[in-house]
Design a protein around this motif. Structure first.
Motif, mmCIF file in Angstrom:
data_model
loop_
_atom_site.group_PDB
_atom_site.id
_atom_site.type_symbol
_atom_site.label_atom_id
_atom_site.label_comp_id
_atom_site.label_asym_id
_atom_site.label_seq_id
_atom_site.Cartn_x
_atom_site.Cartn_y
_atom_site.Cartn_z
ATOM 1 N N PHE A 172 54.609 22.046 -13.264
ATOM 2 C CA PHE A 172 53.151 22.070 -13.074
ATOM 3 C C PHE A 172 52.773 23.292 -12.256
ATOM 4 C CE2 PHE A 172 53.911 17.392 -13.297
ATOM 5 C CZ PHE A 172 53.126 17.122 -14.390
ATOM 6 N N VAL A 173 51.658 23.908 -12.635
ATOM 7 C CA VAL A 173 51.035 24.907 -11.767
ATOM 8 C C VAL A 173 49.741 24.253 -11.309
ATOM 9 C CG1 VAL A 173 50.016 27.204 -11.633
ATOM 10 C CG2 VAL A 173 52.039 26.833 -13.032
ATOM 11 N N LEU A 174 49.652 23.933 -10.030
ATOM 12 C CA LEU A 174 48.502 23.161 -9.554
ATOM 13 C C LEU A 174 47.522 24.055 -8.806
ATOM 14 C CD1 LEU A 174 50.344 19.940 -8.319
ATOM 15 C CD2 LEU A 174 49.323 20.378 -10.542
ATOM 16 N N VAL A 175 46.307 24.083 -9.279
ATOM 17 C CA VAL A 175 45.257 24.881 -8.643
ATOM 18 C C VAL A 175 44.219 23.902 -8.104
ATOM 19 C CG1 VAL A 175 43.448 26.588 -9.033
ATOM 20 C CG2 VAL A 175 45.650 26.812 -10.198
ATOM 21 N N ASP A 176 44.050 23.919 -6.810
ATOM 22 C CA ASP A 176 43.178 22.922 -6.200
ATOM 23 C C ASP A 176 42.236 23.581 -5.196
ATOM 24 O OD1 ASP A 176 42.075 20.649 -5.170
ATOM 25 O OD2 ASP A 176 43.856 20.014 -4.059
ATOM 26 N N PRO A 177 41.150 24.135 -5.679
ATOM 27 C CA PRO A 177 40.243 24.803 -4.752
ATOM 28 C C PRO A 177 39.663 23.844 -3.705
ATOM 29 C CG PRO A 177 39.695 25.300 -7.031
ATOM 30 C CD PRO A 177 40.664 24.190 -7.065
ATOM 31 N N PRO A 179 56.224 34.150 -6.878
ATOM 32 C CA PRO A 179 57.281 34.490 -5.935
ATOM 33 C C PRO A 179 56.679 34.911 -4.595
ATOM 34 C CG PRO A 179 57.350 35.904 -7.888
ATOM 35 C CD PRO A 179 56.192 35.027 -8.041
ATOM 36 N N GLY A 180 57.294 34.498 -3.538
ATOM 37 C CA GLY A 180 56.846 34.926 -2.206
ATOM 38 C C GLY A 180 55.729 34.107 -1.620
ATOM 39 N N THR A 181 55.211 33.136 -2.353
ATOM 40 C CA THR A 181 54.127 32.321 -1.780
ATOM 41 C C THR A 181 54.745 31.078 -1.134
ATOM 42 O OG1 THR A 181 53.841 31.429 -3.971
ATOM 43 C CG2 THR A 181 52.207 33.003 -3.246
ATOM 44 N N GLU A 182 54.061 30.637 -0.104
ATOM 45 C CA GLU A 182 54.609 29.509 0.647
ATOM 46 C C GLU A 182 54.299 28.194 -0.054
ATOM 47 O OE1 GLU A 182 54.765 30.082 4.815
ATOM 48 O OE2 GLU A 182 55.936 31.710 3.905
ATOM 49 N N ASP A 183 53.001 28.008 -0.316
ATOM 50 C CA ASP A 183 52.595 26.731 -0.909
ATOM 51 C C ASP A 183 52.616 26.814 -2.423
ATOM 52 O OD1 ASP A 183 52.171 25.354 1.409
ATOM 53 O OD2 ASP A 183 50.109 26.106 1.613
ATOM 54 N N ALA A 184 53.100 25.758 -2.994
ATOM 55 C CA ALA A 184 53.108 25.738 -4.456
ATOM 56 C C ALA A 184 51.732 25.344 -4.987
ATOM 57 C CB ALA A 184 54.157 24.773 -4.948
ATOM 58 N N ILE A 185 50.963 24.631 -4.169
ATOM 59 C CA ILE A 185 49.631 24.242 -4.642
ATOM 60 C C ILE A 185 48.648 25.340 -4.228
ATOM 61 C CG2 ILE A 185 47.809 22.494 -4.472
ATOM 62 C CD1 ILE A 185 50.157 20.502 -4.078
ATOM 63 N N ILE A 186 48.001 25.920 -5.237
ATOM 64 C CA ILE A 186 47.205 27.121 -4.989
ATOM 65 C C ILE A 186 45.773 26.727 -4.666
ATOM 66 C CG2 ILE A 186 46.538 29.363 -5.968
ATOM 67 C CD1 ILE A 186 48.915 28.368 -8.088
ATOM 68 N N LYS A 229 41.988 34.180 -4.724
ATOM 69 C CA LYS A 229 42.716 35.402 -5.065
ATOM 70 C C LYS A 229 44.084 35.065 -5.666
ATOM 71 C CE LYS A 229 42.122 39.875 -3.937
ATOM 72 N NZ LYS A 229 41.099 40.592 -3.275
ATOM 73 N N LYS A 230 44.710 34.085 -5.041
ATOM 74 C CA LYS A 230 46.032 33.691 -5.553
ATOM 75 C C LYS A 230 45.899 33.035 -6.933
ATOM 76 C CE LYS A 230 48.998 33.116 -1.587
ATOM 77 N NZ LYS A 230 49.274 32.081 -0.585
ATOM 78 N N VAL A 231 44.768 32.365 -7.111
ATOM 79 C CA VAL A 231 44.545 31.739 -8.428
ATOM 80 C C VAL A 231 44.531 32.832 -9.498
ATOM 81 C CG1 VAL A 231 42.933 30.425 -9.839
ATOM 82 C CG2 VAL A 231 43.267 29.804 -7.455
ATOM 83 N N ILE A 232 43.855 33.925 -9.179
ATOM 84 C CA ILE A 232 43.776 35.028 -10.158
ATOM 85 C C ILE A 232 45.174 35.574 -10.438
ATOM 86 C CG2 ILE A 232 42.841 37.345 -10.574
ATOM 87 C CD1 ILE A 232 40.519 36.478 -8.653
#
Ligand SMILES: Nc1ncnc2c1ncn2[C@@H]1O[C@H](COP(=O)(O)OP(=O)(O)OP(=O)(O)O)[C@@H](O)[C@H]1O
Length: 877
Positions: free
Chosen positions: A567-572, A592-599, A603-606
């Motif tokens: 899953f790629v979870l995007v939760d604004p 890669p390099g991001t701490e949280d898997a839930i975005i 900016k990270k969403v983009i």
């Protein structure tokens, strides 16, 4: 066995008693023909003189001709200058001046040929063709000259050239298409030439025209000649010299001959009874000659395909059968009498078929040797002891099982019938199907009741039932009834446990099985996300969206192994999906390099969306190299060890991108998120990337046309306005739902009303805990690196005096690997994404690597460690 033929039975023989026969025979007799022929030649000569003379003196004669019949003829005759006197002047005036201009001369060759044919029984040109050509060219030349005359300013002087017809044609054309008239005239010539000379290729025009002039039988096409001669038999009859006939000929039966060749009915027949027989004999002779031709031709080797020969054979046989003296032939007559036309099937020569190419065994078969050695590839082996969550983790809601009472059903039925009858609508039958949230009343109206009337009573029925959320479906698709959905007094909770534990879901063979809840007829509704292939969810706040999304995610967790799904979870909104962070190392994917898997950061969403696009492109590349059309095929091939991991092949898990609130993203990033979402939605289905996008504001600025067009499956909870319902579902209805998980699911053109299953937060928590506590991968599934355009274009104010302490090591690493990748620095040097990115900027500023190149690694500009050491010296490091 020759039999005397009964002439009265010959269908084509003219009855001897015809009264006009002798007169016509006289007219058609040789003497008459001689006279008429001679006169025709004379007429041609006279016309020529008249026309020619008119060209010289026509202008002077015009006034005389005009007054010819008003003044005494004698006077007129004296004044006229035409060589043929007044007659010549009048004829010239009409033909040359009034009608066809100088093209009138074309009449003369026709008359000459006709005259010669009649006189000498010799046709120097085919008369019919010559006549057609003369008529056409007379009109055409006249029209061309008419064009010249019309467009030159001297009409009166030149009009003799074109004649009145040419001028008239041009005046008409000019009124219709102006200058385009010349094109029409040219087109007329073109069409005439093509059809008349049977031109099929422009190269052969000249050849054809030439060939038409003298009809010569050619050896190369003898059959054409044969048939042509038969056709023209009557015309050519006169040319034939009488041939002495042998006595038995008359006695031979010739039924077949008479049928195809109706020569005896022609008026050119000789007058006497004896002559009639003689003519018949002539026909026979003619046919015999043709048969002889045909035989000769058949004996001559013709380069025809073997199959073509039978086509010709029956023709020969038929003709031979008329040969009078052969008694054998007369025995064959009954066979020839058959009314059936020849039916020949010409078989095309058999195409050469190449032997089928041997299919490489490895391509279709599992790699036996590797499988023997290693067994089938099992993607789940990495987490071999992984246990699927059990339904025990989910709560059982026994107390909430509320069945609709019979009394309630009856009362509501009565109310519906009463309301309808108040408005004069009678019902033939009514049936109730109680569901978890609503009961469906299906009615069959009496004959003659308009459906639209019932539909318009929606509000009245709602009022009389004192209920919200009445929905009338008129007519019910495929049922022939009208459905009225009436909410139940006490609704039944559809627990996730009930649906997940159901046989339907447990035995589902779908790729990505999702259980959404129950239909209004209490059936469990299981669908396949892979087939949707993307899902758009809308609903006003508090109507059950988040619950619905949790149900979808939970059902996937219940059926899939961590190796098969990410899953790629995007939760604004930051809180809705946070429960799933526990399963990061099992089921989540991240940059890669991001701490949280839930975005949660826009900016990270983009970056994530673009990174998914990179993943999509690389998956397509892998599929292409493997010769597979979709992910399922590819993975199957990989499991059977038919794909070499050393060539970059790997087992590809499904990726499900979940965006909890699109509105927020669209407002803050607009096109930057819209474009990659649309791109993924358009292309990602085949490579196993599926999107679930939710929003509480289903307005057109959020669900844009570009997004909507690529989400064929839509799920709507209750929305506040009709317009929102139309935006998400393209129809009303979602505004009439009753909330709390009551929803409409649209897939293609099928719309289903469902009660969403309910999953509470502790249940999701329990499932995630259960998974999270098990052994997982070392990290989340890493998506490919993507640095936004800004990263490449930003002015990097790199301070060379303050280079990162790890700069030298990083530079050496990059030069040794000759790969300018930030993730290489991250992995090998165990650095965070931001620091690695900073070092990369410094490497670019010092000329170790080239500029940012999108999804590709940067170019390494230093080729050896020696050169790098020199650089360090220059930088005083
Ligand atoms: N399927 C369901 N069955 C029963 N009750 C439900 C169901 N779905 C939602 N509810 C009730 O509705 C409440 C709100 O649901 P949910 O949080 O999913 O709404 P939402 O649409 O996500 O709202 P928001 O957009 O504000 O997050 C839940 O707390 C629950 O009480």
């Amino acid at each position: 066995m020759a039999k005397k033929v009964d002439s009265s039975k010959q269908p084509l023989r003219k009855p001897a008693s015809k009264p006009s026969k002798s007169l016509r025979a006289t007219i058609a007799g040789p003497s008459t023909r001689l006279v008429i022929g001679g006169l025709t030649v004379l007429l041609a000569v006279l016309l020529f003189l008249a026309f020619f003379s008119y060209l010289i003196s026509g202008e002077a004669d015009q006034s005389v001709v005009g007054a010819a019949f008003k003044t005494p003829l004698k006077d007129s005759g004296q004044k006229v200058q035409n060589w043929l006197g007044l007659t010549g002047a009048i004829v010239g005036h009409f033909f040359v001046f009034q009608w066809f201009g100088i093209a009138s001369f074309l009449i003369i060759p026709v008359l000459l040929v006709a005259g010669i044919k009649l006189t000498f029984s010799r046709e120097i040109f085919p008369l019919k063709r010559l006549t057609y050509q003369a008529i056409f060219y007379m009109l055409w030349v006249s029209a061309v000259l008419g064009f010249v005359v019309l467009w030159s300013d001297s009409q009166s002087n030149l009009s003799t050239l074109s004649g009145g017809v040419g001028l008239l044609i041009n005046q008409l054309l000019y009124n219709l298409i102006g200058w385009g008239s010349i094109a029409v005239i040219a087109a007329a010539l073109f069409v005439f030439v093509i059809y008349f000379y049977r031109v099929d290729s422009l190269e052969h025009v000249a050849e054809k025209v030439e060939g038409m002039k003298v009809p010569r039988p050619t050896v190369s096409n003898p059959f054409k000649n044969l048939f042509k001669e038969i056709e023209e038999l009557d015309e050519d009859e006169e040319e034939e010299k009488p041939i002495e006939k042998p006595a038995p000929v008359k006695e031979e039966p010739k039924p077949v001959l008479r049928k195809p060749i109706p020569v005896i009915t022609e008026p050119d027949e000789p007058e006497e009874e004896a002559d009639e027989e003689e003519q018949e004999y002539l026909q026979l002779q003619k046919v015999n000659r043709l048969a002889e031709d045909a035989r000769r031709v058949l004996e001559t080797p013709i380069p025809l395909p073997v199959e073509a020969v039978p086509v010709e054979e029956p023709v020969l046989e038929e003709v031979v059968a008329y040969t009078p003296p052969a008694p054998k032939v007369s025995r064959e007559v009954p066979k020839e009498k058959s009314p059936e036309p020849d039916f020949i099937i010409e078989k095309a020569p058999a195409e050469e078929v190449l032997p089928p190419k041997k299919i490489e065994k490895l391509d279709t078969q599992p790699n036996e040797s590797l499988i023997k050695e290693l067994g089938l590839y099992d993607p789940t082996l990495d987490l071999a002891r992984y246990q699927y969550p059990s339904v025990e983790l989910l709560r059982e809601y026994t107390a909430d099982k509320a069945q609709v009472s019979e009394e309630e059903l009856k009362t509501k039925k009565d109310t519906i019938l009463r309301t309808l009858s108040d408005y004069g609508i009678s019902i033939a039958s009514i049936k109730a199907t109680p569901g978890p949230t609503v009961t469906l009343y299906e009615i069959v109206p009496s004959a003659g009741v308009k459906i639209s009337r019932i539909k318009s009573l929606e509000d009245d029925i709602a009022l009389s039932l004192a209920a919200l959320g009445i929905r009338i479906i008129a007519p019910m698709p495929g049922k022939g009834t009208i459905g009225i959905e009436v909410p139940n007094k006490n609704r039944e909770m559809v627990s996730i446990r009930a649906v997940v534990a159901s046989e339907k879901f447990q035995k589902s063979t779908a790729e990505l099985p999702v259980v959404l809840g129950k239909t209004i007829s209490n059936e469990i509704f299981v669908t396949d996300l892979a087939k949707m292939p993307h899902l758009l969810i809308a609903g006003a706040t508090g109507q059950g969206k988040s619950v619905g999304m949790n149900v979808i995610l939970a059902s996937l967790l219940y059926k899939k192994h961590p190796a098969q799904l990410k899953f790629v979870l995007v939760d604004p909104k930051k809180v809705e999906l946070s429960l799933f962070s526990k399963i990061e190392r099992h089921f989540l994917a991240k940059l890669p390099g991001t701490e949280d898997a839930i975005i949660t950061d826009t900016k990270k969403v983009i970056y994530t969306l673009n990174s998914l696009c990179v993943e999509m492109d690389s998956r397509y590349e892998l599929l292409k190299n493997a010769g597979c059309r979709n992910l399922k095929e590819y993975n199957q091939k990989f499991i059977e060890r038919r794909l070499n991991p050393e060539k970059g092949h790997r087992f590809l898990p499904y990726i499900v991108l979940v965006i909890d609130e699109l509105a927020d993203l669209m407002m803050t990033a607009g096109k930057e998120v819209e474009t990659p979402i649309a791109r993924l939605a358009q292309l990602a289905r085949a490579i196993g990337i599926h999107l679930i996008v939710a929003t509480q504001r289903p307005s057109v600025d959020i669900i844009t046309g570009k997004i909507k067009a690529n989400f064929p499956a839509r799920l709507s909870f209750k929305v506040t306005q009709k317009v929102d319902s139309r935006t998400i579902l393209d129809t009303n209805g979602a505004d009439q739902l009753v909330g709390q998980g009551d929803m409409l699911f649209l897939q293609g053109s099928d719309m289903t009303r469902l009660q969403c299953a309910f999953v509470d937060t502790p249940e999701v928590d329990a499932v995630c805990d259960f998974i999270g506590e098990q052994q997982g991968y070392s990290d989340a599934y890493l998506l490919p690196e993507f640095e936004g355009d800004e990263a490449g274009n930003d002015e990097k104010d790199v301070d060379l005096a303050q280079l990162d302490p790890m700069f030298k090591d990083a530079a050496r690493l990059i030069v040794i690997h000759q790969q300018g990748s930030t993730s290489l620095i991250q992995r090998k040097m165990k650095l965070g994404y931001n620091r690695a990115g900073r070092i990369m900027d410094q490497l670019e500023a010092t000329g170790v690597v080239g500029p940012f190149e999108g999804s590709k690694a940067r170019e390494v500009l230093i080729q050896s460690e020696e050169r790098l050491d020199e650089l360090f010296k220059e930088l005083r490091l």
